[in-house]
Enzyme design. Structure first.
Site, PDB file in Angstrom:
ATOM      1  N   GLN A 190      -1.518 -15.390  -2.762  1.00 39.37           N
ATOM      2  CA  GLN A 190      -2.095 -14.983  -2.148  1.00 39.37           C
ATOM      3  C   GLN A 190      -3.792 -14.956  -3.023  1.00 39.37           C
ATOM      4  OE1 GLN A 190      -1.441 -12.129   1.021  1.00 39.37           O
ATOM      5  NE2 GLN A 190       0.315 -11.822   0.427  1.00 39.37           N
ATOM      6  N   ARG A 247      -0.763 -14.508   8.249  1.00 38.63           N
ATOM      7  CA  ARG A 247      -1.190 -13.442   9.131  1.00 38.63           C
ATOM      8  C   ARG A 247      -0.765 -12.986  10.565  1.00 38.63           C
ATOM      9  NH1 ARG A 247      -2.826 -10.937   5.675  1.00 38.63           N
ATOM     10  NH2 ARG A 247      -1.201 -12.611   4.575  1.00 38.63           N
ATOM     11  N   ASP A 285      -4.684  -2.421  -7.627  1.00 43.53           N
ATOM     12  CA  ASP A 285      -4.081  -3.503  -6.484  1.00 43.53           C
ATOM     13  C   ASP A 285      -4.712  -4.743  -6.255  1.00 43.53           C
ATOM     14  OD1 ASP A 285      -3.448  -3.831  -3.989  1.00 43.53           O
ATOM     15  OD2 ASP A 285      -4.307  -3.451  -2.862  1.00 43.53           O
ATOM     16  N   GLU A 286      -4.084  -5.360  -5.462  1.00 47.45           N
ATOM     17  CA  GLU A 286      -4.807  -7.258  -5.387  1.00 47.45           C
ATOM     18  C   GLU A 286      -4.834  -7.855  -6.675  1.00 47.45           C
ATOM     19  OE1 GLU A 286      -3.951  -8.204  -2.580  1.00 47.45           O
ATOM     20  OE2 GLU A 286      -5.124  -7.210  -0.929  1.00 47.45           O
ATOM     21  N   THR A 303       0.699  -0.782   0.040  1.00 49.57           N
ATOM     22  CA  THR A 303       0.251  -0.052   0.189  1.00 49.57           C
ATOM     23  C   THR A 303       0.220   1.279  -0.391  1.00 49.57           C
ATOM     24  OG1 THR A 303      -1.586  -0.895   1.482  1.00 49.57           O
ATOM     25  CG2 THR A 303      -1.827   1.246   1.314  1.00 49.57           C
TER      26      THR A 303
END
Length: 672
Positions: free
Chosen positions: A246, A607, A215-216, A30
């Site tokens: 991911q 995580r 993004d992503e 980000t």
């Protein structure tokens, strides 16, 4: 820029062509996107109004925009587009509605609206049993995401069942057009078709969006990929950020292979890898890298960290699922006491929502506060759906779904026979129910007394709509809610006065949100005027895109699915149910989709910041029977030197004694 590492800085400064930033978990992606936007505006003199950054959730878009406005002050950030794919699609359709053949104020059907329409079509035509509704809805969504038109689906049907679904798809699209409506998937599909068929419209949007960031990227589906490709054109003014490891959303149309397609469609693509992780210990990353190396890779990367080696990963096998839940609850209590942690430092991650029930009971028993993520959406509440239906009908009188929801909310003594007669008449005349109720010809189809009630309603709603356009729209909506005594209706239908008041608060919150949206539109240079239609359309889209996303900073253990955990981080993570048929899930084993389940496990591992504990049950109750379980194959793919196993038959009295001594010492320290 001084806060960036060498690879991050390279990604920000590279503007000579298309760029793929392969951003591993916790690698600061980000920061790269937001600083690149700032660099384009401040150093490359590209006006903010010609830059667009796209992501997948309103929350991500909101956070990104806040970070950019922290870097680019004042008027320089004016006109910047930071939005979801679907919000951009909505804006394109709103601007180009005439070319597309829509009337202004078109409706957006959410999943429930679409489901109701499909059910109606399937029951009416009798081609398919409505028990197959989920299958039909999922297949139509997949066809739309893959840009498959109904005609193509029909001509390429592989079976009579698929042919029947294709026919429903065709009628469904026709009905949406008749209702002046689009569904969620159309928000991408329609702009793509528009750009493919109208070069001058595409050129206009390419002039508007001169640099695109996504993004992503691993989560894009076929239609989203094509939308990006069309907007970028031959210029190559594109930066995409993603992580193929991911990609965990294949079940909703995401295609991780879109990252490979980039190299074909943009031969000059520069790939920059962000491998330094700022979240986890080296041990956690070593385990994650070791696991994911079992998947095939187009782009190789290995995460590393300067956070120290850290504790070994623990794999704990419990006798059964009750013992597993009990063990997790008591460990959280013990660790919190021993290390003076907060409850919010802990997350419990699982593959399916059903696994949360037993965990909840154990946490309640031990009086451990917790929060389950992924509760019901604010917009899914009955009172919100009621008021939203009124708002939708105000801006689009052709919205038959909204009409049918509110015609007897509150009760107006307009029965099903009246509505069926109205529906037949509207169908013959190819007009909406609302329009049909106001035609002279309807008098011969509905008894006078019933017609009077119907026309009293349409006349009143026309007045409300007129007030919304000529007076203060929010005051007009408040007056509308008073007219129908919606507060009284809530009290009549609620289990208690307190419940009714809570629901009324939700309605007030919705009206305030509408006011804020109108105020924002009025201050936006992009808007010609602050229109109630646009404000309501934005609320409808927010309904589709987001669950209530209020940050809860209270001290609670977080419970969530592995899918919901993506993008989050926690000091201490428990991954439960590490068994075959749970993780990997039995459906994935059956469909030979183990690679995505491995990516999901990788997401869970990454995580964790400080400690990671994986648990499994030796026996588990499934379908009413207690059966032996098999440990997940993913446990065998972890590096043995980084893993401590417990409950697999080993005996270590020394370890147990040491742990007891440590807990006792912690208690003594508290008293000291």
């Amino acid at each position: 820029m001084t806060q960036l590492n060498a690879r991050q800085r390279e990604a920000v400064l590279y503007i000579d062509g298309p760029c793929l930033v392969l951003a591993g978990a916790g690698s600061g992606k980000t920061s790269v996107i937001t600083r690149k936007i700032a660099y384009l505006i401040q150093q490359c003199d590209l006006p903010a109004r010609h830059i667009a950054a796209l992501t997948f959730t309103n929350k991500a878009a909101r956070e990104m925009k806040e970070r950019v406005t922290g870097l680019v002050k004042g008027a320089a950030a004016k006109g910047l587009t930071v939005s979801t794919f679907h919000n951009l699609g909505l804006n394109i359709i709103r601007r180009e509605y005439k070319t597309l053949g829509f009337k202004p104020g078109f409706s957006i059907f959410d999943a429930e609206d679409a489901r109701a329409l499909l059910k109606e079509l399937m029951l009416r035509d009798g081609d398919l049993d409505s028990d197959h509704l989920d299958l039909v809805q999922h297949q139509i969504s997949n066809w739309k995401n893959d840009l498959t038109a109904p005609e193509h689906a029909l001509s390429h049907a592989q079976s009579p069942g698929e042919q029947s679904i294709a026919l429903v798809y065709q009628r469904y699209n026709q009905a949406l057009r008749a209702y002046n409506a689009v569904d969620f998937d159309d928000l991408i599909l329609i702009p793509v078709h528009l750009f493919q068929q109208h070069n001058e419209v595409l050129a206009r949007w390419q002039r508007k969006i001169r640099y695109l960031l996504v993004d992503e990227y691993q989560d894009t589906n076929s239609s989203q990929y094509l939308l990006v490709k069309l907007l970028v054109g031959d210029r190559g003014a594109l930066t995409v950020v993603g992580d193929d490891d991911q990609s965990i959303y294949a079940w909703r149309g995401a295609r991780p292979e879109n990252m490979s397609l980039l190299k074909q469609d943009f031969p000059s693509l520069k790939v920059i890898k962000l491998e330094q992780n700022y979240r986890s210990t080296s041990r956690i990353l070593r385990v994650a890298n070791h696991l994911i190396a079992n998947n095939p890779h187009e782009f190789d990367k290995a995460l590393w960290s300067e956070m120290g080696l850290g504790d070994p990963i623990r794999v704990v096998r419990c006798p059964n699922e009750e013992a597993e839940a009990e063990r997790i609850a008591t460990e959280i209590l013990t660790q919190r006491l021993r290390q003076q942690n907060k409850f919010r430092d802990y997350a419990i991650l699982y593959r399916g929502n059903h696994q949360a029930r037993l965990l909840e009971l154990k946490l309640q028993h031990h009086q451990i506060p917790y929060k389950i993520s992924g509760g019901s959406s604010f917009f899914a509440k009955t009172e919100i759906k009621d008021v939203m239906a009124y708002l939708r009908l105000i801006i689009n009188p052709d919205d038959d779904n909204a009409f049918l929801r509110i015609i007897n909310t509150p009760r107006r003594q307009i029965g099903t026979n009246t509505l069926e007669a109205l529906g037949h008449y509207a169908g013959e005349r190819h007009i909406s129910l609302f329009a049909a109720a106001q035609e002279m010809g309807i008098q011969s189809h509905i008894p006078e007394k019933n017609l009077e009630r119907l026309q009293r309603f349409t006349h009143w709603l026309n007045q409300v709509a007129n007030n919304c356009r000529t007076a203060d729209p929010v005051s007009a909506i408040r007056e509308m809610l008073n007219d129908i005594d919606y507060e009284g209706w809530l009290h009549q239908n609620a289990s208690s006065s307190k419940a009714a008041e809570k629901r009324l608060e939700n309605v007030f919150y919705l009206v305030e949100s509408l006011q804020k949206t109108l105020d924002k539109s009025a201050n936006d240079d992009e808007e010609e005027e602050a229109r109630i239609e646009d404000a309501i359309a934005k609320l409808v889209l927010r309904d589709l895109l987001e669950r209530q996303e209020e940050e809860d900073l209270s001290d609670q253990v977080q419970l969530m699915t592995l899918h919901a955990s993506k993008g989050l981080e926690f000091p201490h993570v428990f991954m439960v149910g590490m068994e075959e048929d749970l993780l990997p899930h039995r459906n994935s084993i059956k469909d030979n989709n183990i690679e995505e389940e491995r990516r999901l496990t990788y997401v869970g591992i990454t995580r964790a910041q400080k400690t990671l504990t994986m648990t499994l049950a030796g026996k588990r109750k499934q379908f009413g029977d207690i059966s032996e379980t098999t440990p997940s194959r993913f446990l065998d793919e972890l590096p043995p030197e980084d893993v401590e196993r417990e409950g697999f038959g080993e005996l270590s009295p020394e370890k147990n004694f040491a742990k007891g001594e440590e807990t006792l010492a912690s208690l003594m320290n508290l008293f000291d």
